[in-house]
Every structure is written in structure tokens, then in C-alpha cells.
Design a protein around this motif. Structure first.
Motif, PDB file in Angstrom:
ATOM      1  N   PRO A  10       0.806  -1.221   0.000  1.00 56.71           N
ATOM      2  CA  PRO A  10       0.000   0.000   0.000  1.00 56.71           C
ATOM      3  C   PRO A  10       0.837   1.267   0.000  1.00 56.71           C
ATOM      4  O   PRO A  10       1.457   1.625   0.996  1.00 56.71           O
ATOM      5  CB  PRO A  10      -0.792  -0.118   1.310  1.00 56.71           C
ATOM      6  N   LEU A  11       0.861   1.970  -1.120  1.00 52.16           N
ATOM      7  CA  LEU A  11       1.413   3.321  -1.217  1.00 52.16           C
ATOM      8  C   LEU A  11       0.306   4.176  -1.828  1.00 52.16           C
ATOM      9  O   LEU A  11       0.272   4.418  -3.029  1.00 52.16           O
ATOM     10  CB  LEU A  11       2.672   3.352  -2.085  1.00 52.16           C
ATOM     11  N   LEU A  12      -0.608   4.618  -0.987  1.00 47.64           N
ATOM     12  CA  LEU A  12      -1.841   5.217  -1.483  1.00 47.64           C
ATOM     13  C   LEU A  12      -1.629   6.580  -2.116  1.00 47.64           C
ATOM     14  O   LEU A  12      -2.477   7.039  -2.883  1.00 47.64           O
ATOM     15  CB  LEU A  12      -2.873   5.295  -0.365  1.00 47.64           C
ATOM     16  N   ASP A  13      -0.506   7.253  -1.819  1.00 55.18           N
ATOM     17  CA  ASP A  13      -0.282   8.537  -2.467  1.00 55.18           C
ATOM     18  C   ASP A  13       0.127   8.366  -3.932  1.00 55.18           C
ATOM     19  O   ASP A  13       0.271   9.349  -4.657  1.00 55.18           O
ATOM     20  CB  ASP A  13       0.742   9.368  -1.701  1.00 55.18           C
ATOM     21  N   CYS A  14       0.286   7.102  -4.370  1.00 52.13           N
ATOM     22  CA  CYS A  14       0.518   6.824  -5.784  1.00 52.13           C
ATOM     23  C   CYS A  14      -0.794   6.741  -6.572  1.00 52.13           C
ATOM     24  O   CYS A  14      -0.777   6.669  -7.804  1.00 52.13           O
ATOM     25  CB  CYS A  14       1.273   5.500  -5.958  1.00 52.13           C
ATOM     26  N   VAL A  15      -1.922   6.719  -5.872  1.00 52.68           N
ATOM     27  CA  VAL A  15      -3.226   6.499  -6.501  1.00 52.68           C
ATOM     28  C   VAL A  15      -3.942   7.831  -6.711  1.00 52.68           C
ATOM     29  O   VAL A  15      -3.963   8.692  -5.821  1.00 52.68           O
ATOM     30  CB  VAL A  15      -4.095   5.575  -5.621  1.00 52.68           C
ATOM     31  N   ASP A  16      -4.532   8.008  -7.877  1.00 54.94           N
ATOM     32  CA  ASP A  16      -5.323   9.196  -8.199  1.00 54.94           C
ATOM     33  C   ASP A  16      -6.479   9.311  -7.198  1.00 54.94           C
ATOM     34  O   ASP A  16      -7.313   8.401  -7.116  1.00 54.94           O
ATOM     35  CB  ASP A  16      -5.862   9.072  -9.618  1.00 54.94           C
ATOM     36  N   PRO A  17      -6.555  10.420  -6.442  1.00 58.76           N
ATOM     37  CA  PRO A  17      -7.612  10.549  -5.430  1.00 58.76           C
ATOM     38  C   PRO A  17      -9.025  10.480  -5.991  1.00 58.76           C
ATOM     39  O   PRO A  17      -9.965  10.131  -5.263  1.00 58.76           O
ATOM     40  CB  PRO A  17      -7.335  11.928  -4.812  1.00 58.76           C
ATOM     41  N   SER A  18      -9.188  10.815  -7.265  1.00 57.91           N
ATOM     42  CA  SER A  18     -10.523  10.815  -7.867  1.00 57.91           C
ATOM     43  C   SER A  18     -10.854   9.506  -8.577  1.00 57.91           C
ATOM     44  O   SER A  18     -11.916   9.390  -9.193  1.00 57.91           O
ATOM     45  CB  SER A  18     -10.642  11.976  -8.868  1.00 57.91           C
ATOM     46  N   SER A  19      -9.961   8.522  -8.494  1.00 54.66           N
ATOM     47  CA  SER A  19     -10.140   7.283  -9.249  1.00 54.66           C
ATOM     48  C   SER A  19     -11.101   6.325  -8.567  1.00 54.66           C
ATOM     49  O   SER A  19     -11.367   6.410  -7.366  1.00 54.66           O
ATOM     50  CB  SER A  19      -8.787   6.588  -9.445  1.00 54.66           C
ATOM     51  N   GLU A  20     -11.610   5.387  -9.358  1.00 53.50           N
ATOM     52  CA  GLU A  20     -12.464   4.328  -8.817  1.00 53.50           C
ATOM     53  C   GLU A  20     -11.686   3.464  -7.828  1.00 53.50           C
ATOM     54  O   GLU A  20     -12.236   2.989  -6.836  1.00 53.50           O
ATOM     55  CB  GLU A  20     -13.002   3.476  -9.960  1.00 53.50           C
ATOM     56  N   LEU A  21     -10.392   3.278  -8.097  1.00 50.86           N
ATOM     57  CA  LEU A  21      -9.552   2.505  -7.191  1.00 50.86           C
ATOM     58  C   LEU A  21      -9.523   3.152  -5.811  1.00 50.86           C
ATOM     59  O   LEU A  21      -9.669   2.470  -4.788  1.00 50.86           O
ATOM     60  CB  LEU A  21      -8.137   2.385  -7.752  1.00 50.86           C
ATOM     61  N   MET A  22      -9.326   4.465  -5.755  1.00 52.22           N
ATOM     62  CA  MET A  22      -9.302   5.125  -4.457  1.00 52.22           C
ATOM     63  C   MET A  22     -10.662   5.026  -3.769  1.00 52.22           C
ATOM     64  O   MET A  22     -10.727   4.870  -2.537  1.00 52.22           O
ATOM     65  CB  MET A  22      -8.890   6.590  -4.607  1.00 52.22           C
ATOM     66  N   ALA A  23     -11.731   5.074  -4.529  1.00 53.29           N
ATOM     67  CA  ALA A  23     -13.063   4.917  -3.940  1.00 53.29           C
ATOM     68  C   ALA A  23     -13.212   3.544  -3.294  1.00 53.29           C
ATOM     69  O   ALA A  23     -13.796   3.412  -2.205  1.00 53.29           O
ATOM     70  CB  ALA A  23     -14.134   5.131  -5.007  1.00 53.29           C
ATOM     71  N   ASP A  24     -12.682   2.515  -3.945  1.00 56.05           N
ATOM     72  CA  ASP A  24     -12.723   1.159  -3.376  1.00 56.05           C
ATOM     73  C   ASP A  24     -11.934   1.103  -2.064  1.00 56.05           C
ATOM     74  O   ASP A  24     -12.364   0.472  -1.087  1.00 56.05           O
ATOM     75  CB  ASP A  24     -12.132   0.147  -4.362  1.00 56.05           C
ATOM     76  N   ILE A  25     -10.775   1.750  -2.043  1.00 50.87           N
ATOM     77  CA  ILE A  25      -9.926   1.723  -0.855  1.00 50.87           C
ATOM     78  C   ILE A  25     -10.585   2.505   0.287  1.00 50.87           C
ATOM     79  O   ILE A  25     -10.555   2.078   1.447  1.00 50.87           O
ATOM     80  CB  ILE A  25      -8.540   2.298  -1.192  1.00 50.87           C
ATOM     81  N   VAL A  26     -11.193   3.637  -0.034  1.00 49.45           N
ATOM     82  CA  VAL A  26     -11.883   4.428   0.990  1.00 49.45           C
ATOM     83  C   VAL A  26     -13.038   3.629   1.591  1.00 49.45           C
ATOM     84  O   VAL A  26     -13.268   3.652   2.808  1.00 49.45           O
ATOM     85  CB  VAL A  26     -12.388   5.754   0.395  1.00 49.45           C
ATOM     86  N   GLN A  27     -13.760   2.880   0.738  1.00 44.23           N
ATOM     87  CA  GLN A  27     -14.860   2.065   1.248  1.00 44.23           C
ATOM     88  C   GLN A  27     -14.336   0.967   2.162  1.00 44.23           C
ATOM     89  O   GLN A  27     -14.943   0.661   3.197  1.00 44.23           O
ATOM     90  CB  GLN A  27     -15.646   1.449   0.094  1.00 44.23           C
ATOM     91  N   MET A  28     -13.196   0.381   1.811  1.00 46.49           N
ATOM     92  CA  MET A  28     -12.593  -0.627   2.675  1.00 46.49           C
ATOM     93  C   MET A  28     -12.263  -0.033   4.034  1.00 46.49           C
ATOM     94  O   MET A  28     -12.506  -0.642   5.078  1.00 46.49           O
ATOM     95  CB  MET A  28     -11.324  -1.199   2.035  1.00 46.49           C
ATOM     96  N   LYS A  29     -11.718   1.189   4.044  1.00 45.77           N
ATOM     97  CA  LYS A  29     -11.376   1.860   5.301  1.00 45.77           C
ATOM     98  C   LYS A  29     -12.630   2.070   6.155  1.00 45.77           C
ATOM     99  O   LYS A  29     -12.617   1.850   7.371  1.00 45.77           O
ATOM    100  CB  LYS A  29     -10.700   3.192   5.019  1.00 45.77           C
ATOM    101  N   LYS A  30     -13.721   2.449   5.524  1.00 44.54           N
ATOM    102  CA  LYS A  30     -14.971   2.638   6.257  1.00 44.54           C
ATOM    103  C   LYS A  30     -15.450   1.313   6.858  1.00 44.54           C
ATOM    104  O   LYS A  30     -15.928   1.275   8.002  1.00 44.54           O
ATOM    105  CB  LYS A  30     -16.043   3.211   5.335  1.00 44.54           C
ATOM    106  N   ASN A  31     -15.319   0.243   6.097  1.00 49.03           N
ATOM    107  CA  ASN A  31     -15.728  -1.071   6.596  1.00 49.03           C
ATOM    108  C   ASN A  31     -14.925  -1.463   7.833  1.00 49.03           C
ATOM    109  O   ASN A  31     -15.467  -2.005   8.807  1.00 49.03           O
ATOM    110  CB  ASN A  31     -15.552  -2.135   5.510  1.00 49.03           C
TER     111      ASN A  31
END
Length: 283
Positions: free
Chosen positions: A133-154
Motif C-alpha cells: 500500500p502506497l496510497l499517495d501513488c493512486v489518483d484521489p478521484s479514481s475508482e480505485l481510491m473509492a474502493d480503498i476508501v470504502q474498505m477503510k470505512k468497513n
């Protein structure tokens, strides 16, 4: 047992360590050091299936990160990447002296492997980051980041974050149907390891930012799982490889390939490291 056990103390933490014995029964003094760092929700037993195979070619050592498995929890509550990189250095010094080594860091162990490697660059021949996990490599507006944010909420809602059901970490990647079933003892220890990951290591997964200038001076390869092609975990690995401008290689199986498919994993890892980047392309 196909390994020798020893304890290394660092900063008041007792670190449980293993040195794997070759499955061939013959240990060559010429084997280069290989340092295996485990990810989250698990401990160093994760490498037990592959370790003796790798030990035929490498002097393979691993350890339980602080708070995981048989290693103790820090009394000061410090689970930071910096503290764990210090642990890694202590284990590496005790295991290999000042000899340069190959470093394989799996998943959430990646930040530990990165900080250890960038702070001790002369000690590292090559670093492999497997779906780390190097999340600052991921586009904040991407679908991938949305998936990761949802995982964090879970996770924040108290849902269990281990491998279960039809996916891994809430669907970021599939499980390998060939994966061996966990024993009752392994499940009991996994429960404690999951708690350590969720309670103590959120900053590692969601907040770590490496020293990219120092990292760019190292030989780095990023690994991803073949079954994760098109899944968020591969997207994360690809984003890291793009940011580091390094090769992305696909391993057989899923995220837990080192444990699920030890022979395939060992062959791939040996091939990558023994090439040391010579002619290695993304595959």
C-alpha cells in the motif's frame, strides 16, 4: 522443524525470528541473504511453505513484526513504520551482519521494507514490493481510491478485514481456490494478528509516504498476483510501479501467493532476484 528459531531484542521489543533450512538438506555458505517481511493480519508463518524451498538458493530469514505472532507488543505503543524499520535493521544485523541482502516485503509489510531499505541502502541488493500500500501513488478521484476508501470505512465500522468469502479485504482481490485451509491454531493466531493490524497499523496502510528520492536510488521490482488482474489490488501495484518507474511482474495465484503456491512463488522470486533487474521487463 524446517527452520531455526531465535529472538532479537530491539527497543524493548522481543522479536521472534526464523532462519529456514534448505529442503534439500544441504546448506551452501555461498547463498545470498534473503530477508522476508510479512504483511498485515498474519505473521511470519506465512512464509513457512516457501521458506525451505527458497533456502536452497538463499539464506532466508523472516520475523514476526512487533505485536504480531510471537513477538511482543511495545510497551510505549509505538507501531510506527520508523520503529518497525528499526526492528528490521536489528534482525538483519543479527542474521546477516553487514552483508547486502535481497528484501521481499508483502502487502502492509511494504512500508517497513521501504523505510528499512532507504535508510540502509548499502545493505539492499534489490527490493521487491508485493501488492504493497502506497496510497499517495493512486489518483484521489479514481475508482480505485473509492474502493480503498470504502474498505477503510468497513474497517472503522468493525468488520473483519481478513481473507474471507469471495474476496480479500472486502473485494480488493479474489481468493485463490487452491489455497490450503487454515488450521484451528492458525485461525486463533490470525484473530490476534487482525486486531493488531486494525488497531495499531492504520497509519501504515492509509498514511505512509516514502522518501521517493531515496527509493529511486534502489533497485526495486513491484509484484502483483495473476488472479488480481483487473482487480483493485493489481491497480494499486500498477500505480506503485508507475510512480517508481520500475518493472511490474505478475506472480501465479492471488494476494497470498507465498503461502498458497509456495513452489511457484519460490521460483518466481528466485528468478527475479537472481537476475537483479538485468533485462527484467514488466510481465
Amino acid at each position: 522443524m524446517p527452520f531455526g528459531e531465535f529472538i532479537v531484542e530491539n527497543d524493548g521489543v522481543q522479536l521472534y525470528c526464523k532462519r529456514y533450512l534448505p529442503s534439500s538438506g544441504v546448506a551452501s555458505a555461498a547463498r545470498p541473504p534473503l530477508f522476508l517481511i510479512h504483511g498485515g493480519c498474519i505473521d511470519c508463518d506465512f512464509y513457512d511453505n516457501a521458506g525451505p524451498i527458497l533456502a536452497n538458493l538463499f539464506d532466508a530469514v523472516t520475523f514476526d513484526r512487533r505485536g504480531f505472532g510471537r513477538s511482543s507488543h511495545p510497551e510505549n505503543g509505538d507501531y510506527s513504520v520508523a520503529a518497525q524499520a528499526g526492528d528490521a535493521l536489528a534482525v538483519a544485523n543479527a542474521s546477516f551482519g553487514d552483508a547486502p541482502m535481497f528484501v521481499f516485503a508483502h502487502s502492509a509489510g511494504g512500508p517497513v521494507g521501504i523505510m528499512f531499505s532507504t535508510q540502509s541502502p548499502s545493505r539492499v541488493r534489490q527490493l521487491m514490493l508485493f501488492e504493497s500500500p502506497l496510497l499517495d501513488c493512486v489518483d484521489p478521484s479514481s475508482e480505485l481510491m473509492a474502493d480503498i476508501v470504502q474498505m477503510k470505512k468497513n474497517i472503522e465500522q468493525g468488520q473483519e478485514a481478513g481473507s474471507f468469502g469471495g474476496g480479500f479485504l472486502f473485494g480488493l482481490g479474489p481468493k485463490d481456490p487452491r489455497a490450503p485451509k487454515s488450521t484451528r491454531e492458525a485461525k486463533a493466531r490470525a484473530s490476534a494478528n487482525v486486531r493488531t493490524s486494525i488497531v495499531c497499523e492504520a497509519d501504515i496502510f492509509f498514511g505512509f509516504k516514502p522518501d521517493y528520492a531515496a527509493l529511486s536510488k534502489l533497485s526495486v521490482v513491484v509484484g502483483a498476483a495473476e488472479l488480481n488482474r483487473g482487480a483493485p489490488l493489481e491497480g494499486l501495484a500498477a500505480a506503485v510501479a508507475d510512480r517508481l518507474a520500475c518493472p511490474l511482474v505478475h506472480y501465479p495465484g492471488a494476494h497470498n501467493c507465498p503461502s498458497d503456491l509456495p513452489v511457484d512463488f519460490s521460483c518466481m522470486t528466485a528468478g527475479v532476484f537472481l537476475m537483479e533487474g538485468k533485462g527484467l521487463l514488466s510481465v
